[in-house]
Design an enzyme around this catalytic site. Structure first.
Site, short mmCIF file in Angstrom:
data_model
loop_
_atom_site.label_atom_id
_atom_site.label_comp_id
_atom_site.label_asym_id
_atom_site.label_seq_id
_atom_site.Cartn_x
_atom_site.Cartn_y
_atom_site.Cartn_z
N ARG A 1 -100.22 -61.56 49.36
CA ARG A 1 -100.23 -60.41 48.46
C ARG A 1 -101.61 -59.76 48.38
O ARG A 1 -101.78 -58.77 47.66
CB ARG A 1 -99.83 -60.86 47.07
CG ARG A 1 -98.37 -60.54 46.70
CD ARG A 1 -98.11 -61.12 45.34
NE ARG A 1 -97.06 -60.49 44.62
CZ ARG A 1 -95.81 -60.96 44.54
NH1 ARG A 1 -95.46 -62.02 45.21
NH2 ARG A 1 -94.95 -60.33 43.79
N ARG B 1 -82.81 -56.84 35.71
CA ARG B 1 -82.91 -58.30 35.84
C ARG B 1 -83.44 -58.91 34.54
O ARG B 1 -83.01 -59.99 34.13
CB ARG B 1 -83.85 -58.67 37.00
CG ARG B 1 -83.94 -60.17 37.21
CD ARG B 1 -84.72 -60.56 38.44
NE ARG B 1 -86.13 -60.22 38.34
CZ ARG B 1 -87.00 -60.36 39.34
NH1 ARG B 1 -86.60 -60.78 40.50
NH2 ARG B 1 -88.26 -60.05 39.17
N ARG C 1 -97.41 -54.58 37.09
CA ARG C 1 -97.17 -55.25 38.38
C ARG C 1 -97.16 -54.24 39.52
O ARG C 1 -97.68 -54.51 40.61
CB ARG C 1 -95.84 -56.01 38.33
CG ARG C 1 -95.92 -57.28 37.53
CD ARG C 1 -94.56 -57.77 37.09
NE ARG C 1 -93.75 -58.24 38.19
CZ ARG C 1 -92.45 -58.50 38.08
NH1 ARG C 1 -91.83 -58.33 36.94
NH2 ARG C 1 -91.77 -58.93 39.12
N LYS D 1 -87.15 -59.11 47.98
CA LYS D 1 -87.65 -60.16 48.87
C LYS D 1 -86.90 -61.48 48.62
O LYS D 1 -86.45 -62.13 49.56
CB LYS D 1 -89.16 -60.37 48.67
CG LYS D 1 -90.00 -59.12 48.88
CD LYS D 1 -91.50 -59.40 48.70
CE LYS D 1 -91.90 -59.76 47.29
NZ LYS D 1 -91.90 -58.65 46.32
N ARG E 1 -87.14 -63.85 32.31
CA ARG E 1 -88.51 -63.86 32.86
C ARG E 1 -89.41 -63.03 31.97
O ARG E 1 -89.11 -61.87 31.68
CB ARG E 1 -88.50 -63.29 34.29
CG ARG E 1 -88.33 -64.40 35.33
CD ARG E 1 -88.27 -63.87 36.72
NE ARG E 1 -89.45 -63.14 37.14
CZ ARG E 1 -89.73 -62.84 38.40
NH1 ARG E 1 -88.91 -63.23 39.35
NH2 ARG E 1 -90.81 -62.15 38.71
P1 B4P Z 1 -85.85 -59.79 43.90
O1 B4P Z 1 -85.23 -60.11 45.22
O2 B4P Z 1 -85.83 -60.90 42.89
O3 B4P Z 1 -87.31 -59.22 43.98
P2 B4P Z 1 -88.67 -59.81 44.53
O4 B4P Z 1 -89.19 -58.73 45.39
O5 B4P Z 1 -88.47 -61.15 45.17
O6 B4P Z 1 -89.47 -60.12 43.19
P3 B4P Z 1 -90.96 -60.14 42.58
O7 B4P Z 1 -91.94 -59.51 43.49
O8 B4P Z 1 -90.78 -59.56 41.22
O9 B4P Z 1 -91.34 -61.61 42.27
P4 B4P Z 1 -92.33 -62.78 42.70
O10 B4P Z 1 -91.56 -63.96 42.26
O11 B4P Z 1 -92.72 -62.74 44.13
O12 B4P Z 1 -85.05 -58.52 43.35
C1 B4P Z 1 -85.30 -57.97 42.09
C2 B4P Z 1 -83.99 -57.53 41.43
O13 B4P Z 1 -83.36 -56.50 42.22
C3 B4P Z 1 -82.97 -58.66 41.29
O14 B4P Z 1 -82.36 -58.55 40.04
C4 B4P Z 1 -81.96 -58.37 42.40
O15 B4P Z 1 -80.66 -58.81 42.08
C5 B4P Z 1 -82.02 -56.86 42.51
N1 B4P Z 1 -81.73 -56.37 43.86
C6 B4P Z 1 -82.15 -56.92 45.05
N2 B4P Z 1 -81.70 -56.20 46.09
C7 B4P Z 1 -81.00 -55.13 45.57
C8 B4P Z 1 -80.29 -54.01 46.13
N3 B4P Z 1 -80.22 -53.83 47.47
N4 B4P Z 1 -79.72 -53.13 45.29
C9 B4P Z 1 -79.79 -53.31 43.95
N5 B4P Z 1 -80.42 -54.34 43.35
C10 B4P Z 1 -81.01 -55.25 44.14
O16 B4P Z 1 -93.68 -62.62 41.83
C11 B4P Z 1 -93.80 -62.81 40.44
C12 B4P Z 1 -95.26 -62.96 39.98
O17 B4P Z 1 -95.84 -64.19 40.51
C13 B4P Z 1 -96.27 -61.88 40.45
O18 B4P Z 1 -96.27 -60.75 39.59
C14 B4P Z 1 -97.63 -62.65 40.41
O19 B4P Z 1 -98.17 -62.74 39.12
C15 B4P Z 1 -97.24 -64.05 40.85
N6 B4P Z 1 -97.42 -64.24 42.31
C16 B4P Z 1 -96.40 -64.50 43.19
N7 B4P Z 1 -96.90 -64.61 44.44
C17 B4P Z 1 -98.25 -64.40 44.36
C18 B4P Z 1 -99.29 -64.37 45.32
N8 B4P Z 1 -99.06 -64.55 46.63
N9 B4P Z 1 -100.56 -64.12 44.89
C19 B4P Z 1 -100.81 -63.93 43.60
N10 B4P Z 1 -99.86 -63.93 42.63
C20 B4P Z 1 -98.58 -64.19 43.00
#
Ligand code: B4P
Length: 191
Positions: free
Chosen positions: A89, A128, A145, A14, A134
């Protein structure tokens, strides 16, 4: 105004895809994960409280996150549109977002859901974790998670499916190919 939700499990890309989408479509990026991490690093009272949940792989309470979103929307009244990344979420967050946007007469137009296998999610997040520093990118917390995602977040996709706003996009493959598939859906909806 074009409001978009990028939906998917932790590590589905995302954040990666949002960065490209905001550049192409000039939308305002709203990432609850980024906002929470900024609060944690500044050691604000909200951040100190949120860190307890994040370090355990749990979702931060709805009322905290909804309050953050409301402030962000108020702070950018001239936005061309918003991309919501990692929010909503829970179904309660989705309902709250609908209420906030209804008030502004600009509902969510499209929800793009990234589909990625559990094995691939774990692999990405572990990799990552080797460089991100992190505290939630370690094996024990990653498993929690993903469990929290199945229990509380995946029902959000049904919520948007019922509203006929959900489009599923394969989230495995090259970042460029996934980006192109997402853009095709956005362009179709913007026409
Ligand atoms: P990202 O792009 O970083 O993944 P994400 O889905 O954004 O991350 P996440 O869900 O963990 O985090 P968030 O900050 O929202 O990609 C992950 C990895 O994959 C990276 O290293 C990237 O380079 C790699 N990658 C991407 N695309 C790829 C591909 N095509 N091929 C190979 N590799 C690839 O949440 C973190 C925490 O914050 C949650 O656990 C929760 O505690 C809290 N939180 C956030 N929002 C919340 C909400 N709305 N309500 C309650 N808690 C919340």
């Amino acid at each position: 105004m074009f409001n978009l939700v990028l939906f998917g499990p932790p590590g589905s890309g995302k954040g990666t895809q949002s960065a490209r989408i905001i550049e192409k479509y000039q939308l305002v990026h709203v990432s609850t994960g980024d906002i929470l991490r900024a609060e944690v690093s500044q050691e604000t009272p909200l951040g100190v409280e949120a860190k307890k949940y994040m370090d355990q792989g749990m979702l931060v309470p709805d009322e905290v996150v909804i309050g953050m979103i409301s402030s962000k929307l108020d702070a950018t009244p001239d936005a061309r549109g918003f991309i919501f990344d990692g929010f909503p979420r829970t179904v309660a967050q989705a309902e709250a977002l609908d209420n906030l946007l209804e008030f502004k007469n600009n509902p969510i137009r499209l929800v793009l859901s990234l589909l990625v296998s559990e094995e691939e999610l774990k692999k990405r997040l572990l990799s990552r974790g080797e460089s991100s520093g992190r505290s939630d990118d370690n094996e024990e917390v990653i498993v929690k998670r993903i469990k929290e995602y199945h229990a509380k977040t995946s029902p959000v996709s049904d919520y948007y499916k019922q509203a006929d706003k959900l489009v599923e996009v394969p989230g495995e493959g090259s970042v460029d190919d996934i980006f192109n598939a997402l853009c095709a859906e956005i362009d179709r909806e913007m026409e």
